[in-house]
Enzyme design. Structure first.
Site, PDB file in Angstrom:
ATOM      1  N   GLY A   1       0.857  -1.279   0.051  1.00 20.50           N
ATOM      2  CA  GLY A   1       0.044  -0.179   0.039  1.00 20.50           C
ATOM      3  C   GLY A   1       0.883   1.356   0.231  1.00 20.50           C
ATOM      4  O   GLY A   1       0.564   2.070  -0.935  1.00 20.50           O
ATOM      5  N   SER A   2       2.048   1.291   0.868  1.00 23.36           N
ATOM      6  CA  SER A   2       2.814   2.483   0.915  1.00 23.36           C
ATOM      7  C   SER A   2       3.574   2.784  -0.283  1.00 23.36           C
ATOM      8  O   SER A   2       3.686   3.591  -0.840  1.00 23.36           O
ATOM      9  CB  SER A   2       3.634   2.153   2.203  1.00 23.36           C
TER      10      SER A   2
ATOM     11  N   ASP B   1       4.743 -10.142   6.939  1.00 27.79           N
ATOM     12  CA  ASP B   1       3.759 -11.215   6.377  1.00 27.79           C
ATOM     13  C   ASP B   1       4.700 -11.886   5.222  1.00 27.79           C
ATOM     14  O   ASP B   1       4.190 -12.885   4.722  1.00 27.79           O
ATOM     15  CB  ASP B   1       2.616 -10.744   5.952  1.00 27.79           C
TER      16      ASP B   1
ATOM     17  N   ARG C   1      -5.434 -26.804  23.759  1.00 32.01           N
ATOM     18  CA  ARG C   1      -5.321 -25.366  23.986  1.00 32.01           C
ATOM     19  C   ARG C   1      -5.106 -24.603  22.683  1.00 32.01           C
ATOM     20  O   ARG C   1      -4.557 -25.010  21.763  1.00 32.01           O
ATOM     21  CB  ARG C   1      -4.165 -25.160  24.999  1.00 32.01           C
TER      22      ARG C   1
ATOM     23  N   ARG D   1       5.476  -8.815  15.804  1.00 32.96           N
ATOM     24  CA  ARG D   1       6.007  -7.795  15.202  1.00 32.96           C
ATOM     25  C   ARG D   1       7.110  -7.055  16.241  1.00 32.96           C
ATOM     26  O   ARG D   1       7.957  -6.223  15.690  1.00 32.96           O
ATOM     27  CB  ARG D   1       4.964  -6.636  15.170  1.00 32.96           C
TER      28      ARG D   1
ATOM     29  N   SER E   1      31.137 -22.344  10.527  1.00 30.56           N
ATOM     30  CA  SER E   1      32.026 -21.570   9.640  1.00 30.56           C
ATOM     31  C   SER E   1      31.736 -21.068   8.367  1.00 30.56           C
ATOM     32  O   SER E   1      32.380 -20.307   7.721  1.00 30.56           O
ATOM     33  CB  SER E   1      33.569 -22.355   9.748  1.00 30.56           C
TER      34      SER E   1
ATOM     35  N   ARG F   1      34.503   3.413  25.540  1.00 30.53           N
ATOM     36  CA  ARG F   1      35.055   2.137  25.840  1.00 30.53           C
ATOM     37  C   ARG F   1      34.978   1.273  24.088  1.00 30.53           C
ATOM     38  O   ARG F   1      34.161   1.603  23.837  1.00 30.53           O
ATOM     39  CB  ARG F   1      34.178   1.467  26.579  1.00 30.53           C
TER      40      ARG F   1
ATOM     41  N   GLY G   1      35.307 -19.618  13.251  1.00 29.01           N
ATOM     42  CA  GLY G   1      35.215 -19.585  11.886  1.00 29.01           C
ATOM     43  C   GLY G   1      36.577 -20.352  11.173  1.00 29.01           C
ATOM     44  O   GLY G   1      36.497 -20.412   9.861  1.00 29.01           O
TER      45      GLY G   1
ATOM     46  N   HIS H   1      32.703 -21.681  22.355  1.00 29.97           N
ATOM     47  CA  HIS H   1      31.910 -22.578  21.665  1.00 29.97           C
ATOM     48  C   HIS H   1      30.354 -22.424  21.751  1.00 29.97           C
ATOM     49  O   HIS H   1      29.574 -23.300  21.389  1.00 29.97           O
ATOM     50  CB  HIS H   1      31.924 -23.933  22.571  1.00 29.97           C
TER      51      HIS H   1
END
Length: 777
Positions: A120-121, A166, A292, A301, A529, A565, A573, A660
């Protein structure tokens, strides 16, 4: 004309202005897209403006349209939602509103608009562009703008990025926010699964996707759901009986729980809504199961964007700026998107049209067309789900035995690959054999049959249930060949990292000596890796990337609190810098040291100076990533000591070795989905290959194409012979000689404010999506 190849990218935007806005529903990753657009825009010499509150801000003007600076997008990469705000805007739907918006842009000299939102946008943006000349004429006539201003703003260029959880925009494989929404959903499904198993319950979960079943379909794949309802493919009439039968069969196989996923827009063939409550009533009444329901709602979102969404949004932001600056008055409004592993530009209105065609097809009951129009990725997911969920194990057996083993270091997603391999093998009528402890187990006869229920619940489990070792087969090839004969193994699926590739190659090379090894072999890359030749991605790398990114977020937060800092973080890897580079992009690192890009003491000094300059700005923190084997001498301790010494009085240093933890954890939705598809593809390929290799009552495979790596290359899954990949491999450093992700290194540097060259010669051409719909009315 488009920019010539020799253009200096830092001068491409000189004298130009770009506005960026987010519109419609928010999606995680929008901030990453805004950040990349702003920083790359500034890098090209352009002025970049924020438009606050979406199209409403464009209409209202004033303080809503503000000049963006480098620092103003700092610390927004890891934030969900959209920092510059979004709003549904009625004013922009009127000609009067669009005229006001045009006036605000002309007064600021903005002729480039980057819109991040849904269809829509983006449709609104295209209409704005189409009317631009007309709007200028109205403004001139009313005396709101001068003729000089109108002439300077004679053309409006529009580029869109799709932000929608979506994934309902046709033409792109993944929209910004989809992967993060899947992360939220899977976290909840995993949590629900444990409680459901305890009480032998049936859980019905409603996920978002009013008109699109992507989230529901991938969730069902990623958690091994018993049933899924999606809008594009309503269930056949009489589905109630079928569903109850399926749930009963699953319980009969020893399952202690049932999971049913419902997309919020699900309906039956007559167009009547299928809701959680409908399904709960059916299951409770008919089967008496303890049932349930959970409606996930807006939690999907929210939260921090996943590593995938941050990298996707950053890549799209760079592509969007390039598309705007390379556009001509004749260039149609385009949307930048992802196809496989490639950034592409697509005509915006073609994508919008195909998206509308899906709704029309659904309305007319052409459900197969609706699934096809959604695109290859959606279609593959749906077909994969159907294959694994609609279970009919054939009575007639193929007399084929396929063995599966995990090789190398464990990683998240290995179990999901084993599960789909086993189940699809059984559906083909094969007998599936599990090999424990890699090639070691193959040599020592640690081999046993594995059935359907033997892999139940494996999708969401990290590590390797089969057990895995790094040992290569060359040391016990005699024993391996004896066991292949003893257990009558006709084909081999090797799921693992570089050792899986090297071991597979050793078996191919030993075929001359051992006839038993003349069987089809497929290697499925699975390693954090991401260093297996023949594939752009490996199972497990996405999960590791998310672990690193989330850790870096926390580290940056701590640095933001203490000010001045710098953190130095070591990633895994081996010699492959994939994790360090991609985590650098996803976490907004100032630099990432890798083996593939050599660096010396001069480079280290430049990086320190860069950080000293940064500390003079409002952003008083730094993050440096270092791949574990980037340089034998300039190790993490050396770099930490160097930065500590050189930064004295300006910043202090801390170091973290992640170790690890990068190999552990539950697999991400991407890894579960990718592993499931890889396992299926591997078995179907082996089944075809076995038919080709069957001669005189036995299997004999010794051609190069009978032993392959299954990998993702650019846009598709392909099989490449191990023997051909040998020449493309650096065995000493255990990496492929050519690695696609190295092209993303300049983006990492530009976003960290380094003056570096961005290759603008490889311009993504505009592709068409309409022609891809052959055969659909």
């Amino acid at each position: 004309m488009a920019q010539p190849p020799s253009t200096d990218p830092t001068k491409m935007g000189a004298g130009r202005s770009i506005a960026v806005l987010t519109s419609g529903g928010d999606a995680q990753g929008m901030n990453a897209a805004v950040r990349a657009t702003v920083r790359v825009g500034i890098y090209t010499g352009a002025k970049v403006y924020f438009v606050h509150e979406g199209y409403q801000g464009l209409v209202d003007g004033g303080d809503n349209i503000r000049l963006a600076t480098w620092e103003s997008v700092s610390m927004m990469l890891q934030l969900g939602g959209t920092v510059i705000g979004s709003a549904r805007c009625q004013d922009f739907r009127t000609k009067e509103g669009r005229t006001k918006a045009a006036c605000n842009l002309v007064k600021l000299g903005i002729t480039n608009l980057c819109v991040i939102g849904g269809d829509g946008s983006l449709t609104g943006a295209d209409q704005f562009r189409t009317e631009w000349s007309e709007l200028l004429a109205i403004l001139l006539k009313a005396g709101k703008v001068t003729s000089a201003e109108a002439k300077a703003s004679s053309h409006l260029h529009i580029v869109g990025m799709v932000g929608s959880i979506d994934n309902d925009f046709c033409g792109t494989d993944m929209t910004i926010g989809t992967d993060s929404a899947l992360h939220r959903i899977i976290e909840i499904v995993d949590a629900i699964t444990t409680t459901a198993q305890s009480h032998q319950r049936t859980f019905i979960l409603e996920v978002m996707g009013r008109h699109c079943g992507y989230l529901a379909c991938v969730t069902a794949l990623a958690c091994g759901a018993d049933w899924v309802f999606i809008p594009e493919m309503p269930p056949e009439d009489g589905w109630e009986e079928h569903l109850c039968r399926r749930l009963t069969e699953q319980r009969g196989r020893g399952s202690r729980l049932n999971i049913i996923i419902v997309a919020e827009g699900a309906m039956d063939r007559s167009g009547k809504a299928i809701t959680c409550d409908n399904v709960k009533k059916l299951v409770s009444t008919k089967l008496g199961f303890d049932t349930r329901t959970t409606i996930l709602g807006h939690v999907q979102r929210g939260g921090t964007p996943s590593a995938f969404d941050r990298i996707l949004a950053s890549r799209m932001g760079v592509e969007a700026v390039m598309a705007l600056l390379q556009a001509t008055p004749e260039t149609p409004a385009c949307v930048v998107s992802l196809s496989g592993n490639m950034a592409v530009r697509l005509p915006l209105m073609e994508c919008v049209q195909v998206t509308k065609d899906v709704t029309i097809a659904m309305g007319e009951g052409r459900f197969d067309d609706a699934v096809m129009l959604r695109g290859k990725s959606f279609e593959n997911n749906w077909n994969t789900y159907k294959m694994l969920a609609h279970v009919h194990i054939p009575e007639k057996k193929s007399n084929i035995n396929i063995a599966i083993l995990n090789v190398g270091a464990p990683c998240a997603g290995m179990n999901a690959a084993v599960r789909s391999t086993v189940r699809v093998g059984l559906l083909q009528g094969h007998r599936m054999l599990a090999v424990h402890d890699s090639f070691d187990g193959l040599a020592h006869g640690l081999i046993e049959p594995i059935d359907w229920s033997g892999v139940a619940g494996w999708t969401g489990k990290g590590g390797s249930n089969l057990g895995t070792k790094r040992a290569l087969p060359q040391d016990f090839m005699d024993d391996i060949s004896l066991n292949i004969a003893k257990f009558n193994i006709h084909a081999l699926v090797i799921i693992g990292g570089f050792e899986a590739f090297a071991g597979g190659l050793q078996m191919v090379q030993a075929r001359e000596k051992f006839e038993e090894l003349c069987i089809p072999i497929v290697v499925v890359p699975a390693t954090v890796s991401n260093n297996v030749p023949g594939s752009d991605f490996s199972i497990g790398a996405d999960t590791a990337l998310n672990t690193i990114t989330m850790t870096c977020d926390r580290i940056k937060q701590s640095a933001a609190g203490t000010k001045r800092r710098v953190f130095i973080v070591e990633t895994m890897g081996g010699h492959c810098g994939y994790l360090a580079t991609m985590a650098g992009l996803a976490s907004g690192a100032d630099f990432a040291y890798i083996y593939e890009e050599k660096f010396n003491i001069h480079d280290l000094e430049l990086n320190v100076e860069h950080l000293v300059e940064k500390m003079k700005t409002t952003v008083k923190r730094g993050l440096i990533l270092r791949n574990e084997k980037s340089n034998a001498n300039y190790n993490t301790d050396f770099i930490f000591n160097l930065y500590s010494e050189e930064g004295k009085g300006v910043f202090d240093c801390r170091k973290n070795v992640l170790g690890h933890m990068q190999q552990g954890g539950t697999p991400s939705p991407f890894d579960r989905n990718f592993a499931t598809k890889m396992g299926i593809k591997a078995v179907l390929w082996l089944t075809d290959k076995l038919k080709d290799c069957y001669r005189h009552g036995r299997i004999f495979a010794n051609s190069p194409d009978s032993a392959c790596v299954l990998g993702m290359k650019k846009r598709s899954l392909v099989f490449q012979p191990l023997s051909e990949l040998k020449d493309l491999t650096d065995f000493e450093h255990r990496i492929p000689k050519i690695q696609w992700w190295l092209k993303l290194r300049p983006i990492l540097k530009i976003l960290a404010k380094y003056k570096t060259d961005l290759d603008t010669t490889e311009k993504a051409e505009i592709e068409h999506v309409i022609k891809k719909r052959a055969g659909v009315p």
